[in-house]
Design a protein around this motif. Structure first.
Motif, short mmCIF file in Angstrom:
data_model
loop_
_atom_site.label_atom_id
_atom_site.label_comp_id
_atom_site.label_asym_id
_atom_site.label_seq_id
_atom_site.Cartn_x
_atom_site.Cartn_y
_atom_site.Cartn_z
N MET A 44 0.86 -1.18 0.00
CA MET A 44 0.00 0.00 0.00
C MET A 44 0.90 1.23 0.00
N GLY A 45 0.36 2.31 -0.50
CA GLY A 45 1.20 3.50 -0.53
C GLY A 45 0.45 4.73 -0.96
N TRP A 46 1.20 5.81 -1.10
CA TRP A 46 0.66 7.11 -1.47
C TRP A 46 1.39 7.68 -2.67
N TYR A 47 0.63 8.21 -3.58
CA TYR A 47 1.14 8.94 -4.72
C TYR A 47 0.51 10.33 -4.68
N ARG A 48 1.11 11.26 -5.37
CA ARG A 48 0.52 12.59 -5.44
C ARG A 48 0.65 13.14 -6.86
N GLN A 49 -0.26 14.04 -7.17
CA GLN A 49 -0.26 14.65 -8.49
C GLN A 49 -0.61 16.12 -8.34
N ALA A 50 0.33 16.95 -8.72
CA ALA A 50 0.12 18.39 -8.73
C ALA A 50 -0.37 18.80 -10.11
N PRO A 51 -1.03 19.95 -10.24
CA PRO A 51 -1.54 20.39 -11.54
C PRO A 51 -0.44 20.45 -12.58
N GLY A 52 -0.69 19.85 -13.73
CA GLY A 52 0.26 19.88 -14.82
C GLY A 52 1.44 18.94 -14.68
N LYS A 53 1.43 18.12 -13.63
CA LYS A 53 2.54 17.21 -13.40
C LYS A 53 2.05 15.77 -13.40
N ALA A 85 5.35 7.54 -0.96
CA ALA A 85 5.86 6.52 -0.04
C ALA A 85 5.04 5.25 -0.22
N SER A 86 5.69 4.11 0.06
CA SER A 86 5.01 2.84 0.00
C SER A 86 5.47 1.94 1.13
N ILE A 87 4.65 0.95 1.44
CA ILE A 87 4.98 0.01 2.51
C ILE A 87 4.41 -1.36 2.17
N THR A 88 5.21 -2.38 2.41
CA THR A 88 4.74 -3.73 2.16
C THR A 88 4.06 -4.28 3.41
N ASN A 89 3.45 -5.45 3.28
CA ASN A 89 2.78 -6.02 4.45
C ASN A 89 3.77 -6.52 5.48
N SER A 90 5.06 -6.60 5.12
CA SER A 90 6.10 -6.96 6.09
C SER A 90 6.75 -5.73 6.70
N GLY A 91 6.32 -4.54 6.26
CA GLY A 91 6.82 -3.31 6.85
C GLY A 91 7.97 -2.63 6.13
N SER A 92 8.37 -3.16 4.99
CA SER A 92 9.43 -2.52 4.22
C SER A 92 8.91 -1.24 3.57
N THR A 93 9.64 -0.14 3.75
CA THR A 93 9.17 1.15 3.26
C THR A 93 10.07 1.72 2.17
N ASN A 94 9.49 2.62 1.40
CA ASN A 94 10.22 3.31 0.35
C ASN A 94 9.67 4.73 0.30
N TYR A 95 10.56 5.72 0.20
CA TYR A 95 10.15 7.12 0.18
C TYR A 95 10.77 7.85 -1.00
N ALA A 96 10.05 8.82 -1.50
CA ALA A 96 10.62 9.74 -2.47
C ALA A 96 11.66 10.59 -1.74
N ASP A 97 12.73 10.94 -2.44
CA ASP A 97 13.79 11.74 -1.81
C ASP A 97 13.25 13.06 -1.26
N SER A 98 12.27 13.62 -1.93
CA SER A 98 11.75 14.93 -1.55
C SER A 98 11.01 14.92 -0.21
N ARG A 121 10.70 13.88 6.50
CA ARG A 121 9.53 14.70 6.83
C ARG A 121 8.24 13.87 6.90
N PHE A 122 8.13 12.88 6.04
CA PHE A 122 6.93 12.05 5.97
C PHE A 122 7.24 10.66 6.52
N THR A 123 6.23 10.06 7.14
CA THR A 123 6.37 8.70 7.64
C THR A 123 5.14 7.90 7.25
N ILE A 124 5.38 6.77 6.61
CA ILE A 124 4.29 5.88 6.24
C ILE A 124 4.23 4.73 7.24
N SER A 125 3.02 4.34 7.59
CA SER A 125 2.84 3.21 8.50
C SER A 125 1.59 2.44 8.10
#
Length: 122
Positions: A34-43, A49-62, A66-70
């Motif tokens: 499961m995870g989160w994506y975002r879309q700004a106007p014109g982009k 960020a994303s997270i697997t059911n085992s808790g492995s996470t991945n974040y955009a560098d930006s 600052r952000f934490t996925i759980s």
């Protein structure tokens, strides 16, 4: 079939915080990531960020630092705690879920929420 329902978006001043939630219903046992994506106007839609059911996470560098996925697997719910928000974080945030892994390249074959607006004022 899986349904994703997001909540928690809104308007916040720069430096503030928001917490997004996404609850999955239906065939939740078919979800690995499961995870989160975002879309700004014109982009293009981008991974936040994303997270697997085992808790492995991945974040955009930006958003690193600052952000934490759980995730609460028992509730099939994923959260995104967003701190020190910046105006450039303004976008529609989409929850996504899939069997397997979420990737940088989005797929229409994943499950998607309806999106929630996050606006950060300067």
């Amino acid at each position: 079939q899986v349904q994703l329902v997001e909540s928690g978006g809104g308007l916040v001043q720069a430096g503030g915080s928001l917490r997004l939630s996404c609850a999955a219903s239906g065939s939740g046992s078919s979800i690995d990531s499961m995870g989160w994506y975002r879309q700004a106007p014109g982009k293009q839609r981008e991974l936040v960020a994303s997270i697997t059911n085992s808790g492995s996470t991945n974040y955009a560098d930006s958003v690193k630092g600052r952000f934490t996925i759980s995730r609460d697997n028992a509730k099939n719910t994923v959260y995104l705690q967003m701190n020190t928000l910046k105006p450039e974080d303004t976008a529609v945030y989409y929850c996504a879920a899939t069997r397997g892994r979420l990737t940088l390249v989005v797929s229409p074959f994943w499950y998607w929420g309806q999106g929630t607006q996050v606006t950060v004022s300067s």
